[in-house]
Scaffold this motif. Structure first.
Motif, mmCIF file in Angstrom:
data_model
loop_
_atom_site.group_PDB
_atom_site.id
_atom_site.type_symbol
_atom_site.label_atom_id
_atom_site.label_comp_id
_atom_site.label_asym_id
_atom_site.label_seq_id
_atom_site.Cartn_x
_atom_site.Cartn_y
_atom_site.Cartn_z
ATOM 1 N N VAL A 38 56.700 -11.784 -13.189
ATOM 2 C CA VAL A 38 57.145 -12.806 -12.237
ATOM 3 C C VAL A 38 57.969 -12.190 -11.266
ATOM 4 O O VAL A 38 59.100 -11.341 -11.682
ATOM 5 C CB VAL A 38 57.709 -13.836 -13.010
ATOM 6 N N GLY A 39 57.818 -12.464 -9.902
ATOM 7 C CA GLY A 39 58.578 -11.677 -8.764
ATOM 8 C C GLY A 39 57.773 -10.623 -8.201
ATOM 9 O O GLY A 39 58.039 -10.123 -7.040
ATOM 10 N N ASP A 40 56.736 -10.119 -8.834
ATOM 11 C CA ASP A 40 55.875 -9.265 -8.053
ATOM 12 C C ASP A 40 55.040 -9.983 -7.146
ATOM 13 O O ASP A 40 54.623 -10.999 -7.100
ATOM 14 C CB ASP A 40 55.035 -8.334 -9.237
ATOM 15 N N SER A 41 54.400 -8.978 -6.175
ATOM 16 C CA SER A 41 53.631 -9.794 -4.798
ATOM 17 C C SER A 41 51.904 -9.380 -5.281
ATOM 18 O O SER A 41 51.921 -8.189 -5.651
ATOM 19 C CB SER A 41 54.110 -9.282 -3.733
ATOM 20 N N VAL A 42 51.263 -10.011 -4.738
ATOM 21 C CA VAL A 42 49.849 -10.097 -4.565
ATOM 22 C C VAL A 42 49.362 -10.320 -3.332
ATOM 23 O O VAL A 42 49.627 -11.301 -2.749
ATOM 24 C CB VAL A 42 49.144 -10.687 -5.703
ATOM 25 N N VAL A 43 48.633 -9.440 -2.935
ATOM 26 C CA VAL A 43 47.944 -9.498 -1.457
ATOM 27 C C VAL A 43 46.353 -9.270 -1.581
ATOM 28 O O VAL A 43 46.072 -8.082 -2.017
ATOM 29 C CB VAL A 43 48.744 -8.642 -0.504
ATOM 30 N N LYS A 44 45.820 -10.009 -0.753
ATOM 31 C CA LYS A 44 44.184 -9.896 -0.772
ATOM 32 C C LYS A 44 43.996 -10.118 0.730
ATOM 33 O O LYS A 44 44.104 -11.238 1.109
ATOM 34 C CB LYS A 44 43.157 -10.647 -1.842
ATOM 35 N N GLY A 45 43.671 -9.137 1.406
ATOM 36 C CA GLY A 45 43.359 -9.346 3.010
ATOM 37 C C GLY A 45 42.116 -9.849 3.612
ATOM 38 O O GLY A 45 41.149 -9.472 2.463
ATOM 39 N N LYS A 46 41.926 -10.489 4.335
ATOM 40 C CA LYS A 46 40.668 -11.106 5.000
ATOM 41 C C LYS A 46 40.023 -9.951 5.284
ATOM 42 O O LYS A 46 40.379 -9.049 6.209
ATOM 43 C CB LYS A 46 40.953 -12.179 5.911
ATOM 44 N N GLY A 47 38.749 -9.980 4.824
ATOM 45 C CA GLY A 47 37.554 -8.718 5.332
ATOM 46 C C GLY A 47 38.048 -7.555 4.223
ATOM 47 O O GLY A 47 37.487 -6.468 4.860
ATOM 48 N N SER A 48 38.742 -7.734 3.475
ATOM 49 C CA SER A 48 39.027 -6.548 2.533
ATOM 50 C C SER A 48 38.190 -6.775 1.289
ATOM 51 O O SER A 48 38.072 -7.951 0.535
ATOM 52 C CB SER A 48 40.435 -6.164 2.552
ATOM 53 N N ASP A 49 37.881 -5.668 0.395
ATOM 54 C CA ASP A 49 37.350 -5.921 -0.721
ATOM 55 C C ASP A 49 38.463 -5.441 -2.003
ATOM 56 O O ASP A 49 38.303 -5.284 -2.965
ATOM 57 C CB ASP A 49 36.247 -4.647 -1.102
ATOM 58 N N SER A 50 39.764 -4.967 -1.386
ATOM 59 C CA SER A 50 40.878 -4.629 -2.168
ATOM 60 C C SER A 50 41.917 -5.601 -2.447
ATOM 61 O O SER A 50 42.143 -6.478 -1.446
ATOM 62 C CB SER A 50 41.363 -3.481 -1.795
ATOM 63 N N ILE A 51 42.466 -5.769 -3.617
ATOM 64 C CA ILE A 51 43.626 -6.482 -3.884
ATOM 65 C C ILE A 51 44.829 -5.723 -4.210
ATOM 66 O O ILE A 51 44.433 -4.725 -4.957
ATOM 67 C CB ILE A 51 43.106 -7.544 -5.003
ATOM 68 N N TYR A 52 45.871 -5.720 -3.644
ATOM 69 C CA TYR A 52 47.095 -5.097 -3.821
ATOM 70 C C TYR A 52 48.175 -5.837 -4.714
ATOM 71 O O TYR A 52 48.429 -6.833 -4.446
ATOM 72 C CB TYR A 52 47.619 -4.939 -2.399
ATOM 73 N N PHE A 53 48.616 -4.938 -5.796
ATOM 74 C CA PHE A 53 49.617 -5.568 -6.478
ATOM 75 C C PHE A 53 50.898 -4.741 -6.326
ATOM 76 O O PHE A 53 50.835 -3.632 -6.314
ATOM 77 C CB PHE A 53 49.235 -5.476 -7.772
ATOM 78 N N TYR A 54 51.973 -5.441 -5.665
ATOM 79 C CA TYR A 54 53.313 -4.689 -5.220
ATOM 80 C C TYR A 54 54.219 -5.000 -6.509
ATOM 81 O O TYR A 54 54.453 -6.274 -6.576
ATOM 82 C CB TYR A 54 53.504 -5.061 -3.984
ATOM 83 N N PHE A 55 54.762 -4.075 -7.082
ATOM 84 C CA PHE A 55 55.591 -4.420 -8.062
ATOM 85 C C PHE A 55 57.067 -4.121 -7.705
ATOM 86 O O PHE A 55 57.355 -3.452 -6.717
ATOM 87 C CB PHE A 55 55.215 -3.421 -9.578
ATOM 88 N N LYS A 56 57.944 -4.864 -8.421
ATOM 89 C CA LYS A 56 59.402 -4.905 -8.030
ATOM 90 C C LYS A 56 59.989 -3.192 -8.046
ATOM 91 O O LYS A 56 60.792 -2.946 -7.422
ATOM 92 C CB LYS A 56 60.185 -5.562 -8.935
ATOM 93 N N THR A 57 59.382 -2.474 -8.721
ATOM 94 C CA THR A 57 59.824 -1.214 -9.076
ATOM 95 C C THR A 57 59.127 -0.382 -7.957
ATOM 96 O O THR A 57 59.737 0.855 -7.796
ATOM 97 C CB THR A 57 59.227 -0.639 -10.370
ATOM 98 N N GLY A 58 58.535 -0.750 -6.959
ATOM 99 C CA GLY A 58 58.123 -0.176 -5.964
ATOM 100 C C GLY A 58 56.667 0.406 -5.833
ATOM 101 O O GLY A 58 55.814 1.062 -5.102
#
Length: 138
Positions: free
Chosen positions: A96-116
């Motif tokens: 809980v508190g980590d970020s998730v991003v899936k951009g439009k036109g992209s096949d990738s999903i990014y998981f950003y953790f609080k640790t960097g």
């Protein structure tokens, strides 16, 4: 008005044969339609492009599982109330508190953790491979 056992057996055989004549072609047609839809280039292209155009981002506010068994589906719930299914590897690492991003036109999903730390996952791999396979067959 009562029928004998022989007449009832004869009627039963006639009814069951008529039912077979009706339902067997229906099952065959449904099976063929399903097969062609799964292997249709247009249908697979649409699925691939729809998933490619999907966009979401947010901070994880909850994690949940569907059931208490090992292969249960695992989800993360974002602050935008978007719920996304993730695999076991990500589910164990994300909190809980980590970020998730899936951009439009992209096949990738990014998981950003609080640790960097950042994990990039191929979100659309199965649809892309199926689409390109069918595209190369034509």
């Amino acid at each position: 008005m009562f029928y004998s056992e022989e007449e009832l057996k004869e009627q039963e055989i006639q009814v069951s044969s008529k039912l077979y004549l009706v339902f067997i072609p229906i099952f065959i047609i449904c099976g063929l339609l399903g097969y062609f839809q799964v292997n249709s280039l247009d249908c697979n292209k649409r699925r691939y492009e729809n998933n490619r155009e999907l966009y979401f981002k947010g901070i994880v506010i909850d994690k949940r599982k569907e059931g208490d068994y090992r292969r249960a589906r695992k989800y993360v719930v974002l602050d935008s109330y978007h719920e996304e299914q993730v695999d076991n590897f990500i589910y164990k690492k994300i909190s809980v508190g980590d970020s998730v991003v899936k951009g439009k036109g992209s096949d990738s999903i990014y998981f950003y953790f609080k640790t960097g730390k950042v994990i990039i996952q191929d979100y659309n791999k199965a649809y892309r491979e199926k689409y390109y396979k069918l595209l190369n067959e034509e």
